[in-house]
Motif scaffolding. Sequence first.
Motif, PDB file in Angstrom:
ATOM      1  N   ASN A 152      21.499  39.976  50.893  1.00 35.09           N
ATOM      2  CA  ASN A 152      21.841  38.625  50.437  1.00 35.09           C
ATOM      3  C   ASN A 152      22.448  38.631  49.043  1.00 35.09           C
ATOM      4  O   ASN A 152      22.568  37.599  48.399  1.00 35.09           O
ATOM      5  CB  ASN A 152      20.594  37.725  50.445  1.00 35.09           C
ATOM      6  CG  ASN A 152      19.597  38.098  49.358  1.00 35.09           C
ATOM      7  OD1 ASN A 152      19.492  39.262  48.969  1.00 35.09           O
ATOM      8  ND2 ASN A 152      18.843  37.127  48.874  1.00 35.09           N
ATOM      9  N   GLY A 153      22.844  39.827  48.567  1.00 39.57           N
ATOM     10  CA  GLY A 153      23.351  39.956  47.210  1.00 39.57           C
ATOM     11  C   GLY A 153      24.858  39.998  47.107  1.00 39.57           C
ATOM     12  O   GLY A 153      25.578  39.679  48.055  1.00 39.57           O
ATOM     13  N   PRO A 183      31.012  38.014  51.068  1.00 41.40           N
ATOM     14  CA  PRO A 183      31.680  36.709  50.903  1.00 41.40           C
ATOM     15  C   PRO A 183      30.712  35.535  50.937  1.00 41.40           C
ATOM     16  O   PRO A 183      31.057  34.433  50.489  1.00 41.40           O
ATOM     17  CB  PRO A 183      32.644  36.658  52.097  1.00 41.40           C
ATOM     18  CG  PRO A 183      32.015  37.555  53.118  1.00 41.40           C
ATOM     19  CD  PRO A 183      31.373  38.652  52.336  1.00 41.40           C
ATOM     20  N   ASN A 184      29.496  35.759  51.431  1.00 40.29           N
ATOM     21  CA  ASN A 184      28.511  34.675  51.539  1.00 40.29           C
ATOM     22  C   ASN A 184      27.546  34.624  50.357  1.00 40.29           C
ATOM     23  O   ASN A 184      26.653  33.774  50.336  1.00 40.29           O
ATOM     24  CB  ASN A 184      27.720  34.822  52.841  1.00 40.29           C
ATOM     25  CG  ASN A 184      28.590  34.608  54.062  1.00 40.29           C
ATOM     26  OD1 ASN A 184      29.443  33.718  54.078  1.00 40.29           O
ATOM     27  ND2 ASN A 184      28.388  35.416  55.093  1.00 40.29           N
ATOM     28  N   TRP A 193      21.381  35.425  54.519  1.00 45.02           N
ATOM     29  CA  TRP A 193      21.262  36.849  54.790  1.00 45.02           C
ATOM     30  C   TRP A 193      22.550  37.284  55.480  1.00 45.02           C
ATOM     31  O   TRP A 193      23.303  36.463  56.008  1.00 45.02           O
ATOM     32  CB  TRP A 193      20.055  37.142  55.682  1.00 45.02           C
ATOM     33  CG  TRP A 193      18.739  36.927  54.999  1.00 45.02           C
ATOM     34  CD1 TRP A 193      17.873  35.897  55.195  1.00 45.02           C
ATOM     35  CD2 TRP A 193      18.153  37.765  54.003  1.00 45.02           C
ATOM     36  NE1 TRP A 193      16.773  36.035  54.370  1.00 45.02           N
ATOM     37  CE2 TRP A 193      16.919  37.175  53.633  1.00 45.02           C
ATOM     38  CE3 TRP A 193      18.532  38.957  53.387  1.00 45.02           C
ATOM     39  CZ2 TRP A 193      16.075  37.737  52.683  1.00 45.02           C
ATOM     40  CZ3 TRP A 193      17.691  39.522  52.429  1.00 45.02           C
ATOM     41  CH2 TRP A 193      16.484  38.913  52.091  1.00 45.02           C
ATOM     42  N   SER A 194      22.787  38.581  55.503  1.00 47.49           N
ATOM     43  CA  SER A 194      24.033  39.077  56.087  1.00 47.49           C
ATOM     44  C   SER A 194      24.119  38.869  57.597  1.00 47.49           C
ATOM     45  O   SER A 194      25.192  39.022  58.187  1.00 47.49           O
ATOM     46  CB  SER A 194      24.214  40.565  55.760  1.00 47.49           C
ATOM     47  OG  SER A 194      23.056  41.319  56.066  1.00 47.49           O
ATOM     48  N   ASP A 212      19.389  31.702  56.944  1.00 48.34           N
ATOM     49  CA  ASP A 212      19.144  31.148  55.609  1.00 48.34           C
ATOM     50  C   ASP A 212      18.111  31.978  54.852  1.00 48.34           C
ATOM     51  O   ASP A 212      17.115  32.442  55.429  1.00 48.34           O
ATOM     52  CB  ASP A 212      18.632  29.711  55.701  1.00 48.34           C
ATOM     53  CG  ASP A 212      19.698  28.731  56.152  1.00 48.34           C
ATOM     54  OD1 ASP A 212      20.890  29.064  56.029  1.00 48.34           O
ATOM     55  OD2 ASP A 212      19.333  27.641  56.630  1.00 48.34           O
ATOM     56  N   VAL A 213      18.330  32.162  53.552  1.00 47.51           N
ATOM     57  CA  VAL A 213      17.324  32.749  52.670  1.00 47.51           C
ATOM     58  C   VAL A 213      16.422  31.618  52.199  1.00 47.51           C
ATOM     59  O   VAL A 213      16.899  30.628  51.639  1.00 47.51           O
ATOM     60  CB  VAL A 213      17.971  33.440  51.458  1.00 47.51           C
ATOM     61  CG1 VAL A 213      16.895  34.033  50.554  1.00 47.51           C
ATOM     62  CG2 VAL A 213      18.943  34.527  51.907  1.00 47.51           C
TER      63      VAL A 213
END
Length: 546
Positions: free
Chosen positions: A207-208, A228-229, A102-103, A107-108
């Motif tokens: 999270n996209g 970037p993640n 997640w931003s 963790d997702v």
Amino acid sequence: MLKRLTRIAAAMTITLLLAGCGQQSSSKTSGNNTYKTMTSDIIATMDPAQFTDAVSGQTLTDTMAGLYRYKGNKLTSDLAIKTDVSADQKTYTFHLRHGSKWSDGTDVTAADFVFAWQRVVDPATKSPYAFIMSGIKNADAITAGKMAASQLGVKAPDKYTFVVSLDQPIPYFKSMTCLQTFDPVEKKAVEKYGKNFAKTSAQLTFNGPFILKNWKGTDDSWIEVKNPNYWNAKNVHLKKITYQAVKENSTAMNLYKSGKLDDVSVTGQTAEAAKGQSGYHVIKQPWETYLRMNSQAVPAFGNTKVRQALSMAINRKAFISKVLGDGSTPATSAVTTNLFYNAKTGADFAKESLKGGYAQYTTYNLKKARKLFKQGMAEVGQKTLNFTFLANDTPAAKETAEYLQGTFQNLSTTGIKVKMTIKTVPQKSWLQMGTAHQYGMMASIWGPDYPDAENFLTRYTSSVSNFSGSWSSQEYDQYMANAAGKDATKPQARWNDLLKANRLITKEQGIIPLYQWGTVHLTKPSVKGVEYTPNSLFQYIGATNK
């Protein structure tokens, strides 16, 4: 006459404006892998459980990652790297990517999907899309308030395994999960912000491929920056996307020719005048604009002959030419063409539906329309069809309402008449009033969340009160139940069920199909790799603007 002269004057102005653009203005671009585009309105919501509109859906697609994502016409993995399906097709086990964040750096996990899906079906959430979860174990009972949301058929046996149990097989289940309603939601963020969750970009997490920045909830422009993640960040080449809500064609053209926007969509005379200009192209879309009628507010709309008369009174080709002026085509049924095909014969579902005389119900025939209208009004015991048409405040919506006002007036004959009043409201209010059934008639829009006729037809079953208008049919409900139940794993039987349902709603004109979209765009030649997907959204992964 005044209206016609106004349109002629507008067309002359637009032609002169476009003629003055030249190659120099059309070559201006944001460049440097930034992309500036227009949208029709502001974001209505960024809560996956609450969205129903295309603007919100597009922004959620840009900024969120679910199980799957379309790349062109191909369904590809997003967070689900592998999916196991049981022999009876009732259990899906999704194995999730490790390391997705997640931003906020969290963790997702599979628990985020469990929480999000339970939240959608929980009656307390009041999700207008809760019906889409029907078919998942216990979903119907939960949305009806008979079971707790925790009983939904979803679980996370470990951090990266998400298991879904279905009541019956759903042939299109994977593609359906591309709908933003199925996106994961970070529980911590929902609990932290409570009722203010997703009201601004600072009150939700992403999270996209992109992250929404500095959105205050009512802005008419917003920015998305590369995340970037995101697990596939290496293929996200655009550094920034800027959206700007533009409602006037002249404004769109001025912004495009000055290089302030890289892509615009235009309608009406502007679209006609834009033909031949650099960057002109038409995007054929599976979206449909149709009319829905509220028989609770206007009892005469409950009469089949009245509805048929209204439909046959519309010259759809003339409407498209005079009002839209774009690549749209007349809509002939509740399902669009070029969407759903027979696995064996390759037949187009919408075209197949018209065989057997069903095309007559959406074909212009004023003489027959007047006869049906007279008969229908006699059956309801009324002399005047008096109703309010609810429209949003976009130019296309206003012109559509005005055209229909004149069209329906043509049904008036000796002793019976039509009186249509137009009420114009902002887009957000229009959506809210439509959901609350605060209208007599309105033009609604639907684009498929997955390429299957069921996505259109389920909306008009009796249980989906948010979308059905007021028309309902037990026969129709049974066809749809068969397609989703006993015939779900039998492709041809399911096809026949859906065909019967579409023919029934077409014959009774439970909704009045108006037109299938074909949107005129002007796009700078420097923009490459933007793809339009089967779920009616743009995909920017892989896109560039140098």
